[in-house]
Design a protein around this motif. Sequence first.
Motif, PDB file in Angstrom:
ATOM      1  N   ASN A  13       0.816  -1.228   0.000  1.00  0.00           N
ATOM      2  CA  ASN A  13       0.000   0.000   0.000  1.00  0.00           C
ATOM      3  C   ASN A  13       0.845   1.272   0.000  1.00  0.00           C
ATOM      4  O   ASN A  13       0.314   2.361   0.207  1.00  0.00           O
ATOM      5  CB  ASN A  13      -0.893  -0.002   1.242  1.00  0.00           C
ATOM      6  CG  ASN A  13      -1.954  -1.069   1.180  1.00  0.00           C
ATOM      7  OD1 ASN A  13      -2.967  -0.903   0.534  1.00  0.00           O
ATOM      8  ND2 ASN A  13      -1.708  -2.206   1.839  1.00  0.00           N
ATOM      9  N   LYS A  16      -0.180   4.585  -2.066  1.00  0.00           N
ATOM     10  CA  LYS A  16      -1.299   5.363  -1.519  1.00  0.00           C
ATOM     11  C   LYS A  16      -0.882   6.081  -0.239  1.00  0.00           C
ATOM     12  O   LYS A  16      -1.271   7.230   0.001  1.00  0.00           O
ATOM     13  CB  LYS A  16      -2.502   4.453  -1.253  1.00  0.00           C
ATOM     14  CG  LYS A  16      -3.180   3.965  -2.524  1.00  0.00           C
ATOM     15  CD  LYS A  16      -4.233   2.943  -2.237  1.00  0.00           C
ATOM     16  CE  LYS A  16      -5.551   3.599  -1.973  1.00  0.00           C
ATOM     17  NZ  LYS A  16      -6.657   2.622  -1.895  1.00  0.00           N
ATOM     18  N   GLU A  63      -6.446  -3.280   6.587  1.00  0.00           N
ATOM     19  CA  GLU A  63      -7.159  -2.002   6.692  1.00  0.00           C
ATOM     20  C   GLU A  63      -6.718  -1.212   7.920  1.00  0.00           C
ATOM     21  O   GLU A  63      -6.571   0.004   7.858  1.00  0.00           O
ATOM     22  CB  GLU A  63      -8.671  -2.221   6.716  1.00  0.00           C
ATOM     23  CG  GLU A  63      -9.230  -2.590   5.361  1.00  0.00           C
ATOM     24  CD  GLU A  63     -10.736  -2.645   5.330  1.00  0.00           C
ATOM     25  OE1 GLU A  63     -11.366  -3.058   6.337  1.00  0.00           O
ATOM     26  OE2 GLU A  63     -11.304  -2.269   4.287  1.00  0.00           O
ATOM     27  N   LEU A  92     -10.026  10.902   0.869  1.00  0.00           N
ATOM     28  CA  LEU A  92      -9.806   9.465   1.055  1.00  0.00           C
ATOM     29  C   LEU A  92     -10.718   8.643   0.153  1.00  0.00           C
ATOM     30  O   LEU A  92     -10.295   7.638  -0.425  1.00  0.00           O
ATOM     31  CB  LEU A  92     -10.012   9.087   2.525  1.00  0.00           C
ATOM     32  CG  LEU A  92      -9.005   9.706   3.510  1.00  0.00           C
ATOM     33  CD1 LEU A  92      -9.456   9.466   4.943  1.00  0.00           C
ATOM     34  CD2 LEU A  92      -7.608   9.178   3.268  1.00  0.00           C
ATOM     35  N   PHE A  97      -9.652   4.753  -0.988  1.00  0.00           N
ATOM     36  CA  PHE A  97      -9.463   4.024   0.253  1.00  0.00           C
ATOM     37  C   PHE A  97     -10.805   3.390   0.586  1.00  0.00           C
ATOM     38  O   PHE A  97     -11.859   3.959   0.283  1.00  0.00           O
ATOM     39  CB  PHE A  97      -9.019   4.964   1.378  1.00  0.00           C
ATOM     40  CG  PHE A  97      -7.586   5.401   1.264  1.00  0.00           C
ATOM     41  CD1 PHE A  97      -6.556   4.584   1.721  1.00  0.00           C
ATOM     42  CD2 PHE A  97      -7.262   6.626   0.697  1.00  0.00           C
ATOM     43  CE1 PHE A  97      -5.239   4.982   1.623  1.00  0.00           C
ATOM     44  CE2 PHE A  97      -5.940   7.035   0.596  1.00  0.00           C
ATOM     45  CZ  PHE A  97      -4.930   6.202   1.055  1.00  0.00           C
TER      46      PHE A  97
END
Length: 190
Positions: A13, A16, A63, A92, A97
């Motif tokens: 990730n 991001k 997450e 976001l 996301f």
Amino acid sequence: MIHEQFSFLYHKNDEKIYEALQNASTLHDLSNKKYGEFNYIVHLVSVLDITTKYGSFIAQTEEQLVALCVAACFHDVIEDTSYSLEELRTYLTDKQFSENVTNMVCEIVDALTTRGTTRKERHSPAYYERIRSVWGASFVKMADRLANVKMSYLFNHSLLKMYQKEADIFKINDNEIPLIMKAEYNAYLI
């Protein structure tokens, strides 16, 4: 989550998260926010670094990992810039996301946003109660505080003295803070 798993998921990730870091840094730059004599990104990178160092102790899912890292990037943005919580939520969502990550980040950032005009008002028992009530907020607050203490130790001993005096009122959710993280924090306060 073991640290190797955390590291793998972080790198999965990282684009991001890096983009969130850049966005948060730009918002602070536009507000002329500095970190002592440094650009504010120095503080954001430090908080993110501490989060990646210790986040495996509390993140149980991908997450949660992403939420902790992104919240580390945005932890001061509502308090220090003209950016609103609604704008953060929109950002976001636009960056795709997940809804869970978006909600966790917004809850953490909102819990960390101080209210009041004086330092004493901003760091009231109600402030710390709000932090303790939101998963991840105590952890990100400790990462923020550890980054500040480390920087003060190196560059601003009068600020370090303030943090030493405030150590007793700095009450967060101890269940979220790894012992090794607390030990590092306390080592700077001696």
